[in-house]
Design a protein around this motif. Sequence first.
Motif, PDB file in Angstrom:
ATOM      1  N   VAL A  88      -8.814  25.939  -2.725  1.00 43.69           N
ATOM      2  CA  VAL A  88     -10.246  25.640  -2.664  1.00 43.69           C
ATOM      3  C   VAL A  88     -10.751  25.138  -4.011  1.00 43.69           C
ATOM      4  CG1 VAL A  88     -12.540  26.675  -2.387  1.00 43.69           C
ATOM      5  CG2 VAL A  88     -10.702  27.243  -0.782  1.00 43.69           C
ATOM      6  N   THR A  89     -10.292  25.754  -5.095  1.00 42.64           N
ATOM      7  CA  THR A  89     -10.819  25.408  -6.421  1.00 42.64           C
ATOM      8  C   THR A  89     -10.138  24.192  -7.050  1.00 42.64           C
ATOM      9  OG1 THR A  89      -9.246  26.963  -7.443  1.00 42.64           O
ATOM     10  CG2 THR A  89     -11.448  27.798  -6.883  1.00 42.64           C
ATOM     11  N   LEU A  90      -8.991  23.780  -6.518  1.00 46.87           N
ATOM     12  CA  LEU A  90      -8.273  22.640  -7.118  1.00 46.87           C
ATOM     13  C   LEU A  90      -9.130  21.382  -7.244  1.00 46.87           C
ATOM     14  CD1 LEU A  90      -5.628  21.327  -8.177  1.00 46.87           C
ATOM     15  CD2 LEU A  90      -5.103  20.770  -5.785  1.00 46.87           C
ATOM     16  N   ASP A  97      -6.003  15.667 -12.886  1.00 45.96           N
ATOM     17  CA  ASP A  97      -4.687  15.039 -12.994  1.00 45.96           C
ATOM     18  C   ASP A  97      -3.664  15.971 -13.636  1.00 45.96           C
ATOM     19  OD1 ASP A  97      -6.233  14.866 -15.294  1.00 45.96           O
ATOM     20  OD2 ASP A  97      -5.115  13.137 -16.073  1.00 45.96           O
ATOM     21  N   LEU A  98      -4.121  16.848 -14.534  1.00 45.41           N
ATOM     22  CA  LEU A  98      -3.224  17.803 -15.155  1.00 45.41           C
ATOM     23  C   LEU A  98      -3.007  19.036 -14.267  1.00 45.41           C
ATOM     24  CD1 LEU A  98      -4.573  17.731 -18.830  1.00 45.41           C
ATOM     25  CD2 LEU A  98      -2.605  16.500 -17.898  1.00 45.41           C
ATOM     26  N   SER A  99      -3.968  19.303 -13.418  1.00 48.49           N
ATOM     27  CA  SER A  99      -3.884  20.505 -12.579  1.00 48.49           C
ATOM     28  C   SER A  99      -2.957  20.327 -11.386  1.00 48.49           C
ATOM     29  CB  SER A  99      -5.282  20.880 -12.072  1.00 48.49           C
ATOM     30  OG  SER A  99      -6.161  21.138 -13.136  1.00 48.49           O
ATOM     31  N   VAL A 100      -2.871  19.116 -10.853  1.00 45.97           N
ATOM     32  CA  VAL A 100      -2.088  18.895  -9.629  1.00 45.97           C
ATOM     33  C   VAL A 100      -0.609  19.264  -9.793  1.00 45.97           C
ATOM     34  CG1 VAL A 100      -1.243  17.126  -8.033  1.00 45.97           C
ATOM     35  CG2 VAL A 100      -3.658  17.195  -8.660  1.00 45.97           C
ATOM     36  N   PRO A 101       0.077  18.831 -10.877  1.00 43.34           N
ATOM     37  CA  PRO A 101       1.481  19.234 -11.009  1.00 43.34           C
ATOM     38  C   PRO A 101       1.667  20.749 -11.093  1.00 43.34           C
ATOM     39  CG  PRO A 101       0.974  17.417 -12.501  1.00 43.34           C
ATOM     40  CD  PRO A 101      -0.326  17.905 -11.959  1.00 43.34           C
TER      41      PRO A 101
END
Length: 202
Positions: A88-90, A97-101
Amino acid sequence: MRDILVSLIVFASLPYILRSPVNGVMMWVWISVMNPHTQGWGFATSFPFAAIVAGTTIVSMLMSREPKAVPWTPVTLTLLLFAAWMNVTLPFSLHFDLSVPLWARVMKILLMTFVVVMLVKTREHIERLVWVLALSLGFYGFKGGIFPVNPRYPEIAGLVCYPNWTALKAPCDVAIVDSSTPGSVGWMRSAMVKMPSSARSS
């Protein structure tokens, strides 16, 4: 040479994983905790051994006729809610862009965590898992004794079994609790009593 050795061990284990998905659980935990491929200097350091073992384990689990169900306890439900909350928070992360990996990596780990919970059912499975964890940590110089805690057994795998955490004669640095058993949250809290402050804060 180390790269080749680790590769041979992992790929030689795949037929055994297809025969029994529990073998895949043990291999995945060994690779994830000990990281044996990082002991080399060549191709193995970046080779996706864990992904290969995880994929083979999932295929074996789907092919297996053994019962497959998540034991829904307060711990597993909390873990599921935590995974849902991260999804939900993504989209609202400051650096998407740094959070997805990192999100993808954590989701893969959580997926295999639920696979482990689904497949590790018997006392033999739990003992094997504990030994894999203990030996993986011991490889890096973890020193000290192993103290099983279970009020129902006088000994486990030849080791004296203590009825509760407070019966231990010395502080413990690492505590491994089976989260699929009733009252596991209480066991985790009682384990904190025997852990030094440095271990509790890590």
